[in-house]
Design a protein around this motif. Structure first.
Motif, PDB file in Angstrom:
ATOM      1  N   HIS A 172      31.642  33.081  40.747  1.00 19.39           N
ATOM      2  CA  HIS A 172      32.612  33.013  39.830  1.00 19.39           C
ATOM      3  C   HIS A 172      32.623  31.620  39.065  1.00 19.39           C
ATOM      4  O   HIS A 172      32.760  31.294  38.027  1.00 19.39           O
ATOM      5  CB  HIS A 172      33.783  33.746  39.760  1.00 19.39           C
ATOM      6  CG  HIS A 172      33.672  34.974  40.030  1.00 19.39           C
ATOM      7  ND1 HIS A 172      34.788  36.055  40.425  1.00 19.39           N
ATOM      8  CD2 HIS A 172      32.784  36.144  40.156  1.00 19.39           C
ATOM      9  CE1 HIS A 172      34.445  37.232  40.348  1.00 19.39           C
ATOM     10  NE2 HIS A 172      33.248  37.229  40.258  1.00 19.39           N
ATOM     11  N   VAL A 177      35.613  32.769  44.507  1.00 21.54           N
ATOM     12  CA  VAL A 177      34.479  33.611  44.698  1.00 21.54           C
ATOM     13  C   VAL A 177      33.471  32.645  44.111  1.00 21.54           C
ATOM     14  O   VAL A 177      33.524  32.328  42.785  1.00 21.54           O
ATOM     15  CB  VAL A 177      34.479  34.930  43.740  1.00 21.54           C
ATOM     16  CG1 VAL A 177      33.135  35.443  43.696  1.00 21.54           C
ATOM     17  CG2 VAL A 177      35.644  35.913  44.269  1.00 21.54           C
ATOM     18  N   CYS A 188      37.909  29.644  40.435  1.00 22.09           N
ATOM     19  CA  CYS A 188      37.934  30.888  41.373  1.00 22.09           C
ATOM     20  C   CYS A 188      37.227  30.574  42.640  1.00 22.09           C
ATOM     21  O   CYS A 188      36.020  29.787  42.564  1.00 22.09           O
ATOM     22  CB  CYS A 188      37.291  31.981  40.553  1.00 22.09           C
ATOM     23  SG  CYS A 188      37.185  33.570  41.798  1.00 22.09           S
ATOM     24  N   TRP A 233      38.865  40.849  40.603  1.00 18.20           N
ATOM     25  CA  TRP A 233      39.639  40.063  41.235  1.00 18.20           C
ATOM     26  C   TRP A 233      39.407  38.645  41.489  1.00 18.20           C
ATOM     27  O   TRP A 233      38.011  38.438  41.433  1.00 18.20           O
ATOM     28  CB  TRP A 233      39.885  40.693  42.572  1.00 18.20           C
ATOM     29  CG  TRP A 233      40.427  42.037  42.859  1.00 18.20           C
ATOM     30  CD1 TRP A 233      39.993  43.206  42.651  1.00 18.20           C
ATOM     31  CD2 TRP A 233      41.890  42.429  43.607  1.00 18.20           C
ATOM     32  NE1 TRP A 233      40.698  44.296  42.934  1.00 18.20           N
ATOM     33  CE2 TRP A 233      41.831  43.816  43.427  1.00 18.20           C
ATOM     34  CE3 TRP A 233      42.529  41.595  43.979  1.00 18.20           C
ATOM     35  CZ2 TRP A 233      42.853  44.261  44.086  1.00 18.20           C
ATOM     36  CZ3 TRP A 233      43.842  42.290  44.555  1.00 18.20           C
ATOM     37  CH2 TRP A 233      43.711  43.590  44.573  1.00 18.20           C
ATOM     38  N   HIS A 234      40.146  37.768  41.388  1.00 14.65           N
ATOM     39  CA  HIS A 234      40.037  36.407  41.590  1.00 14.65           C
ATOM     40  C   HIS A 234      40.921  35.718  42.237  1.00 14.65           C
ATOM     41  O   HIS A 234      41.865  35.513  42.082  1.00 14.65           O
ATOM     42  CB  HIS A 234      39.974  35.615  40.078  1.00 14.65           C
ATOM     43  CG  HIS A 234      39.053  36.338  39.034  1.00 14.65           C
ATOM     44  ND1 HIS A 234      37.641  36.377  39.191  1.00 14.65           N
ATOM     45  CD2 HIS A 234      39.432  37.071  38.106  1.00 14.65           C
ATOM     46  CE1 HIS A 234      37.196  37.103  38.151  1.00 14.65           C
ATOM     47  NE2 HIS A 234      38.117  37.465  37.279  1.00 14.65           N
ATOM     48  N   PRO A 235      40.448  34.907  43.603  1.00 18.29           N
ATOM     49  CA  PRO A 235      41.241  34.294  44.145  1.00 18.29           C
ATOM     50  C   PRO A 235      41.181  32.759  43.646  1.00 18.29           C
ATOM     51  O   PRO A 235      40.082  31.904  43.570  1.00 18.29           O
ATOM     52  CB  PRO A 235      40.532  34.144  45.553  1.00 18.29           C
ATOM     53  CG  PRO A 235      39.072  34.523  45.523  1.00 18.29           C
ATOM     54  CD  PRO A 235      39.306  35.359  44.192  1.00 18.29           C
ATOM     55  N   LEU A 274      34.210  29.917  35.865  1.00 19.53           N
ATOM     56  CA  LEU A 274      35.610  30.210  36.097  1.00 19.53           C
ATOM     57  C   LEU A 274      36.006  28.952  36.793  1.00 19.53           C
ATOM     58  O   LEU A 274      36.457  28.997  37.969  1.00 19.53           O
ATOM     59  CB  LEU A 274      35.469  31.539  36.833  1.00 19.53           C
ATOM     60  CG  LEU A 274      37.187  32.283  36.915  1.00 19.53           C
ATOM     61  CD1 LEU A 274      37.486  32.358  35.203  1.00 19.53           C
ATOM     62  CD2 LEU A 274      37.112  33.477  37.357  1.00 19.53           C
TER      63      LEU A 274
HETATM   64 CU    CU Z   1      36.551  35.045  40.354  1.00 19.00          CU
END
Ligand code: CU
Ligand code: C2O
Length: 462
Positions: free
Chosen positions: A450, A447, A445, A392-394, A455
């Motif tokens: 990440h 996170v 992202c 999952w990536h916000p 990312l």
């Molecule tokens: Cu992410």
């Protein structure tokens, strides 16, 4: 310190033309995160506290915030969600020089939108946010929804050792290629959550902020039906969320209206059940024993006034696709890493584990981050974010709020806007926004592991 004392906003004073200068010091401090039975935790925070002071401004009010760095490393402040001018965005190297130890930097901007925002560093942010640096910034609508109380829950996730110290090991490469640094202790406004006292019949506006490094939350309130009125500070059509779950990726906010229709004297749990098999009670609504303050929920409207956001022009849009790549496969095998620039084996400390369109930008904001795309100023951009990973990536875009148009080609309901959009594994999300804020803007992202591990990219609006 009482919540009242923590308000450094304008309170009852008249709206002045001159900005009230506010001061924020990024500084080490101590906090009783786990209560008095444990030693205090050494944290870093704004004013040496967690959370930092709640900043409240009225819509249209200019803000001037003098940030002093009392840490022993560079920092900046990013005003997450505020569509501020680029020079106020707080990304070191990209939008400003980092604030060095002992230095100050003055942020000055007038938030164009009302809503629930937050602030955090954008330098070494995995560690700085993970050690506590975060606060809420609220811009009040000229005509807010009528409620009995307006509450803010800044939710943070800590990895603490048994003696309540912050566990070392920020930037562990294995975690960076998986779900990120998910912690073991949740706090609500800087403390392990106690019961939240409510009165039967009252209407509450609850502003939820996921201030975690990595943890995704799906909150349910036993016996209650919260109505979502804003996502990431932008009003949406008032609606009950699917399955009654309020889904919040890191950095996301949700404003919900809750009519307290439970029984006086009863206790209702607030449960986070995002991770399979790891549901836990976050806190509880504890009803006072007295009679309900009103018999029926008020019939006043729940719709917030729109912010001055330009509606995207889909017919005239330029379209781009961004593929999110990398990370471990769910089962521990490596996903297709072939042909990605500069990507070594994910999971090795400091190396890239993720990429966007084959490119890994690692670390935090720094000088010399080239834009992946240049968007024509004033034109609508439709971005297809294609999550090719097993995680999952916000995903956060700076400087703009976007319409979330569709997920896997299915239009999203409720006229949803955001500045951070949560992508499940293998999902594609189409976003649209008018690229009306000139400058170089991060897209990454949220996170934090990440982002640090690749990312991240930059979009230029020129
Ligand atoms: Cu992410
Ligand atoms: Cu909270 Cu780069 O954003």
């Amino acid at each position: 310190m009482s919540r009242r004392a923590a308000l450094i906003g304008c309170g009852a004073t008249a709206l002045a033309d001159q900005p009230r200068p506010l001061r924020l010091a990024a500084a080490p401090g101590r906090a009783a995160l786990r209560g008095t039975a444990f030693p205090e935790t050494e944290i870093w925070g704004y004013g040496g506290r967690v959370p930092g002071p709640e900043i409240r401004a009225r819509w249209g009010e200019p803000l001037q915030i003098v940030v002093e760095n009392r840490l022993d490393q560079d920092t900046t402040v990013h005003w997450h969600g505020i569509r501020a001018p680029n020079a106020m965005d707080g990304v070191p190297g990209l939008t400003q020089p980092p604030i060095q130890p002992g230095e100050t930097f003055t942020y000055a901007f007038t938030p164009p939108d009302a809503g629930t925002f937050w602030y955090h560093p954008h330098a070494n942010s995995l560690t700085q946010l993970g050690r506590g640096m975060a606060g809420v910034l609220i811009v009040e609508e000229p005509e807010p929804i009528l409620v009995d109380r307006d509450l803010v829950w800044l939710l943070a996730d800590w990895r603490l050792s048994s003696d309540a110290r912050i566990a070392p090991g920020f930037g562990n490469g294995m975690e960076a290629a998986m779900a990120g640094r998910v912690g073991n202790t949740m706090t609500l406004n800087g403390a392990v959550p106690a019961d939240q006292r409510v009165r039967a019949g009252e209407r509450i506006r609850l502003r939820l902020v996921n201030g975690a490094l990595a943890r995704i939350m799906a909150l349910r309130i036993e016996g209650h039906r919260p109505v979502v009125v804003a996502i990431d500070s932008q009003p949406c059509d008032p609606h009950e969320p699917k399955g009654g779950r309020l889904l919040l990726g890191s950095a996301m906010r949700m404003d919900v209206i809750i009519d307290m229709q439970g029984e006086p004297g009863r206790r209702y749990q607030v449960i986070d059940d995002f991770y399979d098999g790891l549901a836990y009670p976050l806190t509880a609504l504890a009803y006072e024993a007295g009679r309900p303050i009103r018999a029926q929920p008020p019939d006043t409207p729940l719709r917030l006034p729109r912010n001055p956001l330009p509606e995207p022009d889909l017919a005239g849009a330029e379209r781009h696709e961004l593929a999110l790549q990398g990370g471990m496969m769910g089962g521990g095998a490596l996903s297709g890493m072939g042909g990605m620039n500069g990507m070594a084996t994910p999971g090795m400390d400091g190396d890239a584990a993720w990429a966007i369109n084959g490119m890994s930008m690692t670390g935090d904001g720094h000088a010399g981050m080239p834009p992946l795309l240049t968007l024509a100023r004033g034109r609508t951009c439709v971005l297809a974010l294609r999550n090719q990973t097993a995680w999952w990536h916000p995903m956060r875009l700076h400087g703009h709020s976007f319409r979330v148009l569709s997920r896997n080609g299915v239009p999203t309901p409720h006229h949803e806007w955001g500045d951070t959009v949560l992508l499940p594994p293998k999902e594609t999300v189409d976003l649209a926004f008018v690229a009306d804020n000139p400058g170089d803007w991060m897209l990454h992202c949220h996170v934090m592991d990440h982002q640090m591990a690749g990312l991240m990219t930059v979009l230029r609006v020129a």
